[in-house]
Design an enzyme around this catalytic site. Sequence first.
Site, PDB file in Angstrom:
ATOM      1  CB  THR A  91      41.490  47.802 119.097  1.00 18.19           C
ATOM      2  OG1 THR A  91      42.544  47.024 119.655  1.00 18.19           O
ATOM      3  CG2 THR A  91      41.978  48.443 117.806  1.00 18.19           C
ATOM      4  CE  LYS A 165      45.518  46.783 119.058  1.00 18.85           C
ATOM      5  NZ  LYS A 165      46.192  45.484 119.046  1.00 18.85           N
ATOM      6  CE  LYS A 234      36.142  46.327 115.508  1.00 16.72           C
ATOM      7  NZ  LYS A 234      37.115  47.178 116.235  1.00 16.72           N
TER       8      LYS A 234
END
Lengths: 287, 287, 287, 287
Positions: A91, A165, A234
């Site tokens: 990711t 995503k 994050k």
Amino acid sequence: MKVGFIGLGRMGAAMAANLIAAGHDVTVWNRSPHKAAPLAERGATIAATPADAAQGSVVMTMLADDRALEAVAFGPDGIAGAPALHVSHSTIGVALAERLAAEAGPGGFVSAPVFGRPAAAEAAQLFVVAAGDPAALDRCAPLLDAIGQRTFRVGDAPPAANLVKLSGNFMIMAAVEAMAEAMTLAEKGGVDRRTLLDVMTGTLFDAPIYRTYGAFLVEDRFRPAGFTAPLGLKDMGLVDAAATAARVPMPLLGIVRDHLRAAIAIEGEDVDWVAAGLAVRRAAGLD
Amino acid sequence: MKVGFIGLGRMGAAMAANLIAAGHDVTVWNRSPHKAAPLAERGATIAATPADAAQGSVVMTMLADDRALEAVAFGPDGIAGAPALHVSHSTIGVALAERLAAEAGPGGFVSAPVFGRPAAAEAAQLFVVAAGDPAALDRCAPLLDAIGQRTFRVGDAPPAANLVKLSGNFMIMAAVEAMAEAMTLAEKGGVDRRTLLDVMTGTLFDAPIYRTYGAFLVEDRFRPAGFTAPLGLKDMGLVDAAATAARVPMPLLGIVRDHLRAAIAIEGEDVDWVAAGLAVRRAAGLD
Amino acid sequence: MKVGFIGLGRMGAAMAANLIAAGHDVTVWNRSPHKAAPLAERGATIAATPADAAQGSVVMTMLADDRALEAVAFGPDGIAGAPALHVSHSTIGVALAERLAAEAGPGGFVSAPVFGRPAAAEAAQLFVVAAGDPAALDRCAPLLDAIGQRTFRVGDAPPAANLVKLSGNFMIMAAVEAMAEAMTLAEKGGVDRRTLLDVMTGTLFDAPIYRTYGAFLVEDRFRPAGFTAPLGLKDMGLVDAAATAARVPMPLLGIVRDHLRAAIAIEGEDVDWVAAGLAVRRAAGLD
Amino acid sequence: MKVGFIGLGRMGAAMAANLIAAGHDVTVWNRSPHKAAPLAERGATIAATPADAAQGSVVMTMLADDRALEAVAFGPDGIAGAPALHVSHSTIGVALAERLAAEAGPGGFVSAPVFGRPAAAEAAQLFVVAAGDPAALDRCAPLLDAIGQRTFRVGDAPPAANLVKLSGNFMIMAAVEAMAEAMTLAEKGGVDRRTLLDVMTGTLFDAPIYRTYGAFLVEDRFRPAGFTAPLGLKDMGLVDAAATAARVPMPLLGIVRDHLRAAIAIEGEDVDWVAAGLAVRRAAGLD
């Protein structure tokens, strides 16, 4: 197929094991070498460097964040420019995906982030979101089939998959926020949180995400973390970076980021990202 | 059972028809009398006043808003204090539910708002959320079974059911906001909105609410309205009133209310409440 | 004093001119060399490289953003490690200030960002916010006096000054947002925007920031930009980075960033940052 | 002039005293009669009912909220329809101002809310924001001069003045929010809150509102309340009602209302409205 796999955390180790089980010739590399041992026992070759793992047809990477993938790709003995098709499952941000695509070797580059927790990875039940050159996608399709239950192709430009995503992770946090606000209102109004959740998941919100995260919220179960709040923050920062670049106002994203910050500030760095919902309760004077 | 039904809009008419079909002795009343005619053809008695419809065992009400229910309950020839058990299906505020409970007649008061669009009402497939005295709930249970697929009991105090219903509507709008932000980010980043929706509903968000409202958003289908933005804004105002009274911060509710206002300001009073998502697109410079 | 000055945009050129006027021995450098010529005519020496400008007692920098200052400090022939005390006036992030402090040469490092538009720079009427080692602050005090009307010392750690400067820019945008919302409400309610502004600045909000930016809003004067929205968005991104690092929820910052994105998306990259207020009007259907 | 004054709280008593001091013939009424005694000693007549106080040229009202003014105007022996010009100083909603204007007696209706704390009322230094028929405004001008330092005329429709007053209160809360976020960021970044405030009020934000409320925030001085958080929340609810009616998105208002709810939930009903800033600190884990 001769395939390298880099990044043997809980997710990556399970994915690599499934590739071996599917009969592929797997070479692995991990920064902490001891994590490679269990896979070697199953038949994997251990590479000395990332580049060594990228000499076959395909090299797959599953790393914690942008920085870790940058080190593996562009650091000493990195895989950027190596012969293998690079299939990135991490990711990561849109900007890094663009750079990886631009600096890929002859094998090309595909973005293929996944949805699913470690248990899904072990059961080869991940959902894979893939984007890149159609021929490259065709080439790695058998590998993606070996790690997941279904692959969604979302475009020819690799960053498209990262955007999808990241959007998915944002939507998970949005659902957590919605449930946390509704549960807090219900609780202060005299309705048990579990009752509210049962009605919602029994009617309009009959989806795994509401059942799973709703139960965490009802039980205030924030430790041990399946996915920590700092990692969630994050990820939401990557969404924010994409939104800034594309000039997209996302007020709900702003709330989610604020509540992740609050959860960490109040509870510590080790809580699960669903603790964002705890910030809602605390602001209402509960607990 | 001898039951009255007040409020014969599209939802109420379908619910009353299902009561007749289930063999109950139904008396109906509606402010505009012509809407009662089709039910009379099916065997319903037409009452001259609301109070006349509240002389049996149970009187059910399904009205547009607080004001309409207040008129029927507390206006001339109103049902407050009448012998029948009052079962209120309308989406109303917590404060009004409290007043209806306090001023109910000997039959008592039950809150039983419903989830479902008119098609679900016609098919007797509503979800009913009910709260009130357990004996009163038992008494009206056969009637609730006749209009819905399932009844959730959420507490002994009637306003609990209203709070759950309002929370559900809030969560719908929250999901619309989340999808709208993610779709806008995706679209400006080169990913088709439908692709994003397909991935989400094919993975973590496999729930009717995402499929239905997601399709509206992808197709910018905001007219004709199934449920208008001003009605949605009114409902969100009821949530806001409950949150103010209970001292609960709800930032996501604030966003939703802002976007409903924006949708109405930009598009007009006749758009569907899902047009809240249009405000997100416009703010990003799309269309 | 023998002082270097790097960065001769409209702000920097005015500041350097004031140093010359105060009798200092000034050496200048700018990436586009032609901007140095007017200062040379006033007596400045032109340096060949940034490092050449950092051989005296002090070198002052006034650059557009983090990237430009990084190039001057850490690029080829950069000033990091040079003998002069580095006094940084640029609006930069906390993280870069920390790095500049850590990698400073024997002269040390002081952060000294400024408040004021170009006209204030020309008139030596800037406000200077300074932080760093007290002895270093004493050494450069005469230089700061030559460019500003007043210097505020806010701490011993240089990043403190950057945090204060960023907070100030955030508070300006917050005031713009507050005015834009109030003006939009007033206008749609039949009250002239200028009337509202006159009452506010005539009573509780009698401060330059409300007069100046309020007038821009009332007149929809967004071009030419005194400070562009993309630069404002960059600054707000630095505040966001500091808030993320310190785990501070800042919901008003989120709104401001969203409205800057919206302003750019709707109006283009060349508008003034006060156009954030335009996003508020547009969302209410005005214009 | 023969003038009635209704509502003798701390603000109203001071205003009535100033009218007496200016030589007017003042008749007073208050729900709790003992508050009228000190004014009777100064020469005021005590009325038996609100209507009795509205038989002269002008009747002024200064009450706590919409409900109190509704009781005085439309309750038994109310002033609606009485001969005097009704000058309303209370902070009320737009809808009530519209109703008061529509149902006013032959003397007419003027909205004239005020800015200023009790000390300003005692010193006849209030700011008065007035709207209504120009002839009516001329008639009451000497009275307004007797209670304030300046009168702003903002339109011919009375609700305009209420909208301006509400906007002003909103802008105060917006400034509190901005300061609270900046102070929290500064504090967690190592900068003293008072230092930040000194820089801001010494530069761009040199306005009374920042000095006064900034000091409260720096000192965490939330009790005793000058203006309680529940009253502030009520006022912000009136702004919200106006924004809903006019279809104006006001995200900053949403934050302010959330933080007032949080402050009350966490700290209790008796805190000052500036405690909204405390919600910001708590969310960041401070205290």
